[in-house]
Enzyme design. Structure first.
Site, short mmCIF file in Angstrom:
data_model
loop_
_atom_site.label_atom_id
_atom_site.label_comp_id
_atom_site.label_asym_id
_atom_site.label_seq_id
_atom_site.Cartn_x
_atom_site.Cartn_y
_atom_site.Cartn_z
N SER A 298 1.03 -1.04 -0.05
CA SER A 298 -0.06 0.14 0.18
C SER A 298 0.91 1.42 -0.03
O SER A 298 2.00 1.17 -0.75
CB SER A 298 -1.05 0.19 1.03
OG SER A 298 -1.65 1.20 1.26
N TYR B 32 -3.19 7.64 -8.48
CA TYR B 32 -2.33 6.60 -7.77
C TYR B 32 -2.74 6.50 -6.35
O TYR B 32 -2.70 5.28 -5.84
CB TYR B 32 -0.90 7.29 -7.93
CG TYR B 32 0.01 6.27 -7.20
CD1 TYR B 32 0.48 5.13 -7.92
CD2 TYR B 32 0.63 6.38 -5.81
CE1 TYR B 32 1.52 4.32 -6.86
CE2 TYR B 32 1.43 5.70 -5.22
CZ TYR B 32 1.84 4.58 -5.61
OH TYR B 32 2.67 3.88 -5.09
N LYS C 81 -4.17 2.91 -4.38
CA LYS C 81 -3.60 2.62 -3.11
C LYS C 81 -4.66 2.43 -1.95
O LYS C 81 -4.74 1.48 -1.04
CB LYS C 81 -2.30 3.10 -2.45
CG LYS C 81 -1.33 3.02 -3.43
CD LYS C 81 -0.78 1.76 -3.73
CE LYS C 81 0.19 1.35 -4.39
NZ LYS C 81 0.84 -0.03 -4.68
#
Length: 346
Positions: A182, A205, A209
């Site tokens: 993560s 992005y 995560k």
């Protein structure tokens, strides 16, 4: 080929050529018992990168480690933004291996277009610690789709790896461990449930995560109870990344590095800087006895001494995310059911 027995381990590391990926390989070889026979499955999108990373890992093992066990390499040429490529990886793994002990999901693709230097200067001058810990000045393109007509970052970092796991659960069952990487930036604010493929997001992005966080909490208990697979969620902290070098010159690179060291000196535990320290949490989860119900974080003190910390995660919506990913898996199973591919074509 190394024989499958109690003294042999098979590890698959996605994104092995990245700074984190190669350091996961280094740490894994260092922390496994030296007599363990290890097969490392290296992944990249290109054959030259595969050859380079295998050479580097082999050299590290020979010069830095006193291993007595065998070390073998295999590779996958896989692009997680291409579902045929993902299916090809499954076929290759299924054909060659009876088990996989460790799967490190180190997918970290972004659609960055550069750095807003004006915003970066203002942000760092206003709050230096925040500016180098949670930066908002890295610009990302919006609406980028893959050739499979999915959000590219969503597919690369979430669904592509998830689909591969969906296909190879039988290789991981009865003791295999999955470690999802993560991010420090996986804040709930970066994900809208009206945009799960992140096509409208200027922070795709970070949103990907956050999806990884929710996916983990929506699936780890079922993986454990139905397949005997242990899944972990880790966060590597802040470290130098090869992927962002193209946006930096010599001056800005060393300025960034100096700010990282200053942040750590002034008490930021997240500025690991070293990829080897960043790999602490992933490898510890693979080999140790950490909790699956928290995010395990690689951190370091002012002098760079590494340790682990544990972060509670807001799991709101995790069941919805796992249901959505399972629905997509079913759809792609149907789409790809007659597809035959060869992963060895560079």
């Amino acid at each position: 080929m190394i024989k499958d027995n109690d003294n042999s381990k098979v590890a698959l590391i996605t994104g092995t050529s990245s700074n984190l990926g190669i350091n996961i390989a280094y740490r894994l070889l260092e922390q496994l018992p030296s007599s363990t026979n290890v097969t490392l499955i290296v992944t990249s999108r290109t054959l030259p990168k595969v050859k380079e990373v295998i050479t580097n890992i082999n050299q590290y093992s020979k010069t830095k480690l006193n291993r007595t066990g065998q070390l073998e390499f295999d590779y996958l040429l896989v692009d997680f933004t291409d579902m045929v490529s993902v299916l090809s990886a499954y076929y290759d793994l299924n054909k060659k291996f009876k088990k996989i002990d460790y799967l490190f999901v180190n997918a970290a693709q972004g659609v960055y277009s550069g750095i807003d230097w004006v915003a970066a200067t203002k942000e760092i001058c206003r709050n230096p610690m925040e500016g180098v810990t949670n930066p908002t000045y890295k610009t990302q393109r919006v609406g980028v789709k893959s050739n499979d007509n999915m959000g590219l970052v969503f597919q690369a970092n979430v669904f592509g790896p998830y689909y591969l796991i969906h296909k190879i659960k039988h290789l991981l069952q009865k003791g295999g461990r999955i470690i999802w990487i993560s991010s420090l930036m996986s804040n709930p604010k970066y994900l809208s449930f009206n945009d799960l493929q992140l096509l409208k997001s200027p922070e795709s992005y970070e949103g990907s995560k956050r999806l990884v966080d929710l996916m983990h909490f929506g699936t780890f208990k079922q993986l454990q109870s139905e397949y005997g697979i242990e899944q972990y969620l880790v966060q590597p902290g802040i470290f130098t990344s090869f992927s962002f070098f193209k946006f930096l010159n010599v001056f800005t690179y060393y300025s960034m590095l100096m700010l990282f060291y200053l942040a750590r000196l002034f008490g930021s535990p997240s500025h690991n800087i070293s990829g080897f320290i960043a790999a602490n949490a992933p490898v510890t989860c693979a080999l140790g006895n950490e909790s699956q119900s928290v995010k395990v974080c690689s951190v370091s003190n002012r002098t760079g001494k590494e340790y682990l910390s544990y972060q509670e995660v807001d799991t709101t919506g995790s069941a919805d995310i796992s249901a959505y990913l399972e629905k997509l898996c079913h759809e792609w199973d149907l789409t790809l059911k007659d597809q035959i591919v060869n992963t060895r074509q560079p």
